[in-house]
Enzyme design. Sequence first.
Site, PDB file in Angstrom:
ATOM      1  N   ASP A  14       0.815  -1.228   0.000  1.00 52.37           N
ATOM      2  CA  ASP A  14       0.000   0.000   0.000  1.00 52.37           C
ATOM      3  C   ASP A  14       0.842   1.269   0.000  1.00 52.37           C
ATOM      4  O   ASP A  14       0.425   2.309   0.499  1.00 52.37           O
ATOM      5  CB  ASP A  14      -0.957   0.027   1.208  1.00 52.37           C
ATOM      6  CG  ASP A  14      -1.785  -1.232   1.324  1.00 52.37           C
ATOM      7  OD1 ASP A  14      -2.426  -1.609   0.326  1.00 52.37           O
ATOM      8  OD2 ASP A  14      -1.778  -1.846   2.411  1.00 52.37           O
ATOM      9  N   GLU A  15       2.038   1.202  -0.588  1.00 52.28           N
ATOM     10  CA  GLU A  15       2.952   2.363  -0.552  1.00 52.28           C
ATOM     11  C   GLU A  15       2.672   3.380  -1.646  1.00 52.28           C
ATOM     12  O   GLU A  15       3.265   4.456  -1.652  1.00 52.28           O
ATOM     13  CB  GLU A  15       4.411   1.886  -0.688  1.00 52.28           C
ATOM     14  CG  GLU A  15       4.885   0.933   0.371  1.00 52.28           C
ATOM     15  CD  GLU A  15       4.742  -0.514  -0.041  1.00 52.28           C
ATOM     16  OE1 GLU A  15       5.291  -1.386   0.645  1.00 52.28           O
ATOM     17  OE2 GLU A  15       4.059  -0.771  -1.075  1.00 52.28           O
ATOM     18  N   GLY A  16       1.812   3.045  -2.590  1.00 51.64           N
ATOM     19  CA  GLY A  16       1.547   3.954  -3.707  1.00 51.64           C
ATOM     20  C   GLY A  16       2.273   3.542  -4.972  1.00 51.64           C
ATOM     21  O   GLY A  16       2.561   4.388  -5.823  1.00 51.64           O
ATOM     22  N   LYS A  17       2.553   2.241  -5.105  1.00 49.34           N
ATOM     23  CA  LYS A  17       3.294   1.753  -6.278  1.00 49.34           C
ATOM     24  C   LYS A  17       2.546   2.001  -7.581  1.00 49.34           C
ATOM     25  O   LYS A  17       3.147   2.307  -8.604  1.00 49.34           O
ATOM     26  CB  LYS A  17       3.581   0.257  -6.119  1.00 49.34           C
ATOM     27  CG  LYS A  17       4.485  -0.088  -4.943  1.00 49.34           C
ATOM     28  CD  LYS A  17       4.763  -1.574  -4.863  1.00 49.34           C
ATOM     29  CE  LYS A  17       3.536  -2.377  -4.497  1.00 49.34           C
ATOM     30  NZ  LYS A  17       3.010  -2.105  -3.142  1.00 49.34           N
ATOM     31  N   ALA A  40      -3.635  -7.810  -4.676  1.00 51.40           N
ATOM     32  CA  ALA A  40      -3.006  -6.501  -4.867  1.00 51.40           C
ATOM     33  C   ALA A  40      -4.087  -5.470  -5.183  1.00 51.40           C
ATOM     34  O   ALA A  40      -5.115  -5.787  -5.766  1.00 51.40           O
ATOM     35  CB  ALA A  40      -2.006  -6.564  -6.017  1.00 51.40           C
ATOM     36  N   GLY A  41      -3.838  -4.239  -4.797  1.00 45.99           N
ATOM     37  CA  GLY A  41      -4.749  -3.141  -5.119  1.00 45.99           C
ATOM     38  C   GLY A  41      -3.956  -1.898  -5.453  1.00 45.99           C
ATOM     39  O   GLY A  41      -3.453  -1.223  -4.556  1.00 45.99           O
ATOM     40  N   HIS A  42      -3.804  -1.615  -6.740  1.00 44.94           N
ATOM     41  CA  HIS A  42      -3.016  -0.466  -7.172  1.00 44.94           C
ATOM     42  C   HIS A  42      -3.951   0.631  -7.676  1.00 44.94           C
ATOM     43  O   HIS A  42      -4.675   0.433  -8.650  1.00 44.94           O
ATOM     44  CB  HIS A  42      -2.020  -0.885  -8.261  1.00 44.94           C
ATOM     45  CG  HIS A  42      -0.958  -1.804  -7.747  1.00 44.94           C
ATOM     46  ND1 HIS A  42      -0.071  -2.472  -8.551  1.00 44.94           N
ATOM     47  CD2 HIS A  42      -0.634  -2.172  -6.478  1.00 44.94           C
ATOM     48  CE1 HIS A  42       0.741  -3.208  -7.816  1.00 44.94           C
ATOM     49  NE2 HIS A  42       0.405  -3.037  -6.557  1.00 44.94           N
ATOM     50  N   ARG A 144       2.959 -29.266  -6.686  1.00 39.78           N
ATOM     51  CA  ARG A 144       2.982 -29.797  -8.046  1.00 39.78           C
ATOM     52  C   ARG A 144       1.669 -30.465  -8.460  1.00 39.78           C
ATOM     53  O   ARG A 144       1.649 -31.383  -9.249  1.00 39.78           O
ATOM     54  CB  ARG A 144       4.161 -30.766  -8.233  1.00 39.78           C
ATOM     55  CG  ARG A 144       5.511 -30.091  -8.109  1.00 39.78           C
ATOM     56  CD  ARG A 144       6.636 -31.083  -7.996  1.00 39.78           C
ATOM     57  NE  ARG A 144       6.563 -31.811  -6.727  1.00 39.78           N
ATOM     58  CZ  ARG A 144       7.497 -32.652  -6.303  1.00 39.78           C
ATOM     59  NH1 ARG A 144       8.548 -32.900  -7.035  1.00 39.78           N
ATOM     60  NH2 ARG A 144       7.361 -33.276  -5.148  1.00 39.78           N
ATOM     61  N   GLN A 225       2.093  -6.087  -3.194  1.00 38.86           N
ATOM     62  CA  GLN A 225       2.325  -6.162  -1.752  1.00 38.86           C
ATOM     63  C   GLN A 225       3.612  -5.396  -1.386  1.00 38.86           C
ATOM     64  O   GLN A 225       3.909  -4.389  -2.000  1.00 38.86           O
ATOM     65  CB  GLN A 225       2.379  -7.618  -1.270  1.00 38.86           C
ATOM     66  CG  GLN A 225       1.033  -8.338  -1.325  1.00 38.86           C
ATOM     67  CD  GLN A 225       0.730  -8.921  -2.687  1.00 38.86           C
ATOM     68  OE1 GLN A 225       1.552  -9.565  -3.307  1.00 38.86           O
ATOM     69  NE2 GLN A 225      -0.494  -8.728  -3.166  1.00 38.86           N
ATOM     70  N   THR A 414       3.854  14.081  -3.938  1.00 36.89           N
ATOM     71  CA  THR A 414       3.246  15.094  -3.082  1.00 36.89           C
ATOM     72  C   THR A 414       1.728  15.149  -3.231  1.00 36.89           C
ATOM     73  O   THR A 414       1.089  16.137  -2.858  1.00 36.89           O
ATOM     74  CB  THR A 414       3.839  16.479  -3.398  1.00 36.89           C
ATOM     75  OG1 THR A 414       3.664  16.757  -4.802  1.00 36.89           O
ATOM     76  CG2 THR A 414       5.314  16.536  -3.049  1.00 36.89           C
TER      77      THR A 414
END
Length: 429
Positions: A14-17, A40-42, A144, A225, A414
């Site tokens: 959740d860092e803003g990737k 994932a949630g971008h 497998r 992640q 920003t």
Amino acid sequence: MNRNVVVIGAQWGDEGKGKIVDLLTAQVAAVVRFQGGHNAGHTLVIDGQETVLHLIPSGVLRPDVECLIGNGVVIAPDALLEEIQGLEDQGVQIRDRLVISPACPVILPSHKALDLAREKRAGKGAIGTTGRGIGPAYEDKVARRGIRMGDLLQPDNLRARLEEQMALHNHLLEHFYGVDPLAVDTVYDTLMRQAEILTPLVGDVSERLFWLRQQGQRVLFEGAQGTLLDIDHGTYPYVTSSNTVAGGVYSGAGIGAGTVDYVLGITKAYTTRVGGGPFPTELFDEIGAGLSQRGKEVGASTGRPRRCGWLDLVALRKAVQLNGVTGLCITKLDVLDGIETLKLAVAYDLEGDDAPVSLDAATLEKVKPAYIEMEGWSGPTRGITRLEDLPAAARLYLDRIADFVGAPIHMISTGPDREENIILQPVFD
């Protein structure tokens, strides 16, 4: 020249990737996902319009960029089709430039049922997964016995493999977790309908990446992640089921060692975490509540509120080392506007010892962080695009981060919009 660039999260995700990947895709031929799934949630914000992606790489909003999903990603066909349809409803054409590796494991409905049943049974000891079947699908891959996207091209073989796999799943669901089993016929019929749409998108991602490299094209690899959720190096067992560090790109996309030219680590100016697990710098006061409110800290994938705390430089330095970070991008600096005194965690006290040798949960649950205090700033930083326009205290805060973790800051976000950034060093030089 930097051609292959990896973008990774340097915290718990959740860092803003997504925003940063979208920004950088103006300069690339392809964007690649190499691990994780639709957990994932971008989130991308372009001209005020918000788009949330889960499986499809964040380059999708650039019409001339290829979107590749590598073999390290687990695919839920229903989630992928829903995401494709949602983009097409917005006027975004994707099918002619989306390629999915045939080696991607398929998430079945029974994987999701197992995930939910396991978390419910764990009670207070639950890991806090998204409940979307990610972990069980990876388990079957390693054992497998998993079904892969390439298997959808072979209906006869698929049926036999599905029956075998679901016999195990249903046995666990019914006799261990005490929930209803799933019908194999229903799952098979659904997969066949989904396969009609998805199999034309299956192709050799590794070969495509090799060709792009040979042609001198720029490629961006998008991590999901965050480093502290890595299955091997994170706060185990409160982690995800894949390798989230930069090294995962080699096996997760199928590229050769030495072909990564630059690693961009993304970190917020503070720290957040979703789900269970240790969080040494977590805040339970009005400052933490303020960070959550101003930062709109709700999971893009699950809608769950994120826990908030001071920036943990000990964990961030470990992430820099694990990933071989070339440069950092600091996001959500504007969320700290108006806080009179800021704190940075610079050491862990572990029963009188120095910093722990690992970030596993059993160790981190015992540590007490030591902080340094820094003067905050009152002036707004939202939308600033030049370093010299930031308040002096904000610049000192950023300098302290870079000095402690041993990596330069190359970008500062920003605000959420695509253009709200300070670029100190171009990633693609």
